[in-house]
Design a protein around this motif. Structure first.
Motif, PDB file in Angstrom:
ATOM      1  N   LEU A 126      32.873 -17.187  17.085  1.00 61.20           N
ATOM      2  CA  LEU A 126      31.746 -16.703  17.886  1.00 61.20           C
ATOM      3  C   LEU A 126      31.884 -15.216  18.189  1.00 61.20           C
ATOM      4  N   ALA A 127      33.105 -14.774  18.496  1.00 63.30           N
ATOM      5  CA  ALA A 127      33.331 -13.344  18.745  1.00 63.30           C
ATOM      6  C   ALA A 127      33.090 -12.528  17.494  1.00 63.30           C
ATOM      7  N   ALA A 128      33.481 -13.059  16.333  1.00 66.59           N
ATOM      8  CA  ALA A 128      33.244 -12.354  15.073  1.00 66.59           C
ATOM      9  C   ALA A 128      31.748 -12.218  14.804  1.00 66.59           C
ATOM     10  N   ALA A 129      30.999 -13.280  15.093  1.00 67.82           N
ATOM     11  CA  ALA A 129      29.549 -13.224  14.892  1.00 67.82           C
ATOM     12  C   ALA A 129      28.910 -12.182  15.809  1.00 67.82           C
ATOM     13  N   GLU A 130      29.384 -12.102  17.054  1.00 71.20           N
ATOM     14  CA  GLU A 130      28.818 -11.136  17.991  1.00 71.20           C
ATOM     15  C   GLU A 130      29.107  -9.696  17.569  1.00 71.20           C
ATOM     16  N   SER A 131      30.252  -9.476  16.918  1.00 72.34           N
ATOM     17  CA  SER A 131      30.597  -8.124  16.469  1.00 72.34           C
ATOM     18  C   SER A 131      30.136  -7.852  15.038  1.00 72.34           C
ATOM     19  N   ASP A 132      29.381  -8.798  14.456  1.00 69.40           N
ATOM     20  CA  ASP A 132      28.829  -8.643  13.106  1.00 69.40           C
ATOM     21  C   ASP A 132      29.940  -8.453  12.074  1.00 69.40           C
ATOM     22  N   ARG A 133      30.976  -9.270  12.171  1.00 66.57           N
ATOM     23  CA  ARG A 133      32.076  -9.249  11.214  1.00 66.57           C
ATOM     24  C   ARG A 133      32.297 -10.652  10.663  1.00 66.57           C
TER      25      ARG A 133
END
Length: 505
Positions: A126-133
Motif C-alpha cells: 500500500l505504501a508503494a502504491a501511494e508513492s507510485d513505485r
C-alpha cells in the motif's frame, strides 16, 4: 556518488517511507549503517556482505556509509537487508541507479543470497502504491502483496534473481494475488441440542455486532455455542479483508501467501497479559483485540481474567480502536470486534443447581461475577443464562435450523444496514450508530417508547444501557424485515438486558 533505494518502517499498521542512501568515500575500508537502526538492522551489513560474496561480488576498498532517512524514525526488523543491498549495488554501478530508485523493497537476506520472507508485505505494498513505485519482495510474500492490486509486485527468490532482473538478463514476472479458500466448517448450530434462546441471542449478536455474555454451569454448551458464531457471520468485504489482513501481516499470521475472507475468531486464554490482549511488548505489536478486528473475540471463563486486563477492554469497545503508548512507540490499531464472553455462575459452577450448590450460595455467585466491573458489564448488549441440558435430551433429533439458514437471515440484516449507512464508512452495523443517527433509525413506535421508558425507570438503565437497548431493537427489527421498531422488538431487546440492569440496580 550517492545511490538511493526505498523501503518502509512500520508504526502499527502504518508503513512509513524510508529512503536508504548509500555513499562511497575515501578512507579506511568499512561498512557503517546510521539512521537510528536497531540490532537487526545494524547486523544487516554482515548479511549483505555474505550475500554479495555468494554472488562473487567484492566490495570496494572504500568507506561505505548507509543512511536510513528520516534519521529520527526508529528502524526495526530484518526487512532492511534487501534495500540496503540494492542501494549498495547501485552505488558500485552494478545495478542502474534510476531503476533502484523507482522501486520499494523489503526482504531479509540469508548468507547464501536467498530472500527470506518478512512481515508486513501487505502494508508495504500500500505504501508503494501511494508513492507510485513498484514493490520488490521475497517470493513467499508476493501473493500477499499483490492482493493490493494498485501497484506492480515483483517477487524474487534470491538476490541473484534481482540482479539478473535489473540487468536485463532474466526479468521477473509480476506476482499474482492469492486468496485463501475458506476452510469448510464442521461446526453447525444443529449440533447444539436445546438452547433456543441462546441461539437466538447468537443470531442477534451476529446481525448487529452486539456484545454477548453467556452465564451457565459447566457443560451447558457456552463454548460450543461461541465456536459456532463464525459460521453465522457473512464473509469479509474487500475493505474489511484488507484492514484485517494488514494487521495479520504484521503479526505473521498470513499463510500460503494470500489473505482470507473468513472473519477472525480469537480465543485467548484467561492467563493472557495486558500486552497480549491490547497490544504492546517489543515493537508495540498488535494484541488479541486488534487481531480480532472485524471478527470475534471470545473470552471463555471471563471472571478468571485478571481485573486490570478486563478493564483495558472498556475503551476499545466504545471507540473501536486502541492506542498503544510506550516510551519509544505510540501506535494506533483498529479494534472493532464482536465480544463474546462466557462465565460460570460461581467458582464451582453449580450455583443454580440446588442439589450441588455449596453452602456459600448465593454470596459465592455475587463474589465471583463481581470480578466483572459494572462499567464493563454495562457494555454487553445481550446477556443470557444458558441452562444445563439433561443427558436424555442429547438423543433428541437435530434442530430444524442449522448455521446456513441462520446465516442467510444475518446476511439479509447486514445488507439492510449496509444500505442504511451508505456514505458513512465509519458506521457499518447498528452497534456503531449513536447520537441523532441512532434516534433516526431506532426510535420505536408509541407502544415501544412506553415500554422502554417503563423498563428504564424500573431497572435503572444507564444512558449507555438505554442506547444499547435501542440498537438491539433495531437489529431485531432488521431480522424481522421491519422498517419500524415496534413494541415486540423492544420487548425482546429489553429481555436480554434485564439481568444486567437488575444486577446493577
Amino acid at each position: 556518488m550517492v545511490a538511493r533505494a526505498h523501503t518502509v518502517a512500520f508504526e502499527g499498521i502504518e508503513a512509513r517511507p524510508v529512503e536508504v542512501q548509500c555513499a562511497l568515500s575515501p578512507g579506511l575500508p568499512g561498512f557503517g549503517i546510521v539512521g537510528l537502526p536497531d540490532k537487526a538492522v545494524s547486523e544487516a551489513r554482515e548479511r549483505v556482505r555474505a550475500a554479495l560474496n555468494a554472488l562473487s561480488i567484492a566490495l570496494p576498498s572504500r568507506r561505505i556509509t548507509v543512511n536510513l532517512s528520516p534519521a529520527d524514525l526508529p528502524k526495526e526488523g530484518s526487512h532492511f537487508d534487501l534495500p540496503i543491498a540494492l542501494a549498495l549495488l547501485a552505488a558500485i554501478e552494478i545495478l542502474p541507479a534510476d531503476a533502484v530508485d523507482g522501486v520499494m523493497a523489503l526482504g531479509e537476506l540469508s548468507l547464501d543470497g536467498k530472500l527470506v520472507p518478512v512481515l508486513g508485505a501487505l502494508p508495504a505494498a500500500l505504501a508503494a502504491a501511494e508513492s507510485d513505485r513498484a514493490l520488490l519482495c521475497p517470493e513467499a510474500c508476493g501473493a500477499e502483496a499483490a492482493w493490493v492490486g494498485a501497484t506492480q509486485v515483483l517477487a524474487a527468490g534470491s538476490l541473484s534473481e534481482v540482479v539478473r532482473h535489473y540487468t536485463g538478463q532474466a526479468p521477473l514476472t509480476p506476482a499474482e494475488a492469492g486468496e485463501l479458500a475458506p476452510l469448510p466448517s464442521s461446526r453447525d448450530l444443529r449440533d447444539v441440542k436445546g438452547q433456543e434462546r441462546a441461539k437466538r441471542a447468537l443470531e442477534i449478536a451476529a446481525a448487529g455486532r452486539h456484545h454477548l455474555l453467556m452465564t451457565g454451569p459447566p457443560g451447558a454448551g457456552k463454548s460450543m455455542l461461541a465456536a459456532r458464531l463464525p459460521g453465522l457471520l457473512p464473509p469479509l468485504s474487500a475493505p474489511e479483508a484488507l484492514e484485517t489482513s494488514m494487521i495479520h501481516s504484521l503479526a505473521g499470521l498470513l499463510d500460503e501467501g494470500g489473505i482470507s475472507r473468513v472473519r477472525p475468531f480469537r480465543k485467548p486464554h484467561h492467563t493472557a497479559s495486558i500486552p497480549a490482549i491490547v497490544g504492546g511488548g517489543r515493537g508495540a505489536k498488535p494484541g488479541e483485540i486488534s487481531l480480532a478486528h472485524n471478527g470475534v473475540l471470545f473470552l471463555d471463563e471471563l471472571p478468571e481474567f485478571p481485573r486490570p486486563v478486563l478493564e483495558t477492554l472498556r475503551q476499545p469497545i466504545e471507540t473501536g480502536e486502541v492506542v498503544v503508548a510506550r516510551a519509544n512507540a505510540h501506535v494506533r490499531y483498529p479494534a472493532r470486534f464482536l465480544l463474546i464472553a462466557a462465565a460460570n455462575p460461581c467458582k464451582c459452577g453449580h450455583l443454580t443447581d440446588p442439589a450441588r450448590a455449596c453452602a456459600k450460595a448465593p454470596h459465592c455467585g455475587e463474589d465471583y461475577l463481581g470480578r466483572i466491573s459494572g462499567p464493563l458489564m454495562d457494555r454487553f448488549d445481550l446477556r443470557i443464562e444458558v441452562p444445563p441440558v439433561a443427558y436424555r435430551d442429547l438423543d433428541l433429533p437435530a434442530a430444524g435450523e442449522g448455521s446456513a439458514e441462520v446465516a442467510e437471515r444475518v446476511a439479509a440484516a447486514r445488507a439492510l444496514q449496509s444500505a442504511r449507512f451508505e456514505g458513512r464508512p465509519e458506521i457499518r452495523v447498528n452497534a456503531d450508530a449513536e447520537g441523532t443517527l441512532l434516534e433516526e433509525i431506532a426510535t420505536p413506535d408509541a407502544e415501544g417508547k412506553a415500554l422502554i421508558a417503563r423498563a428504564a425507570d424500573r431497572f435503572g438503565l444507564s444512558a449507555r444501557g438505554y442506547h444499547r437497548v435501542l440498537r438491539v431493537a433495531r437489529t431485531i427489527a432488521d431480522l424481522d424485515g421491519s422498517d419500524t421498531v415496534r413494541k415486540l422488538h423492544v420487548a425482546e431487546a429489553v429481555s436480554y438486558r434485564l439481568t444486567v440492569a437488575a444486577a446493577e440496580s
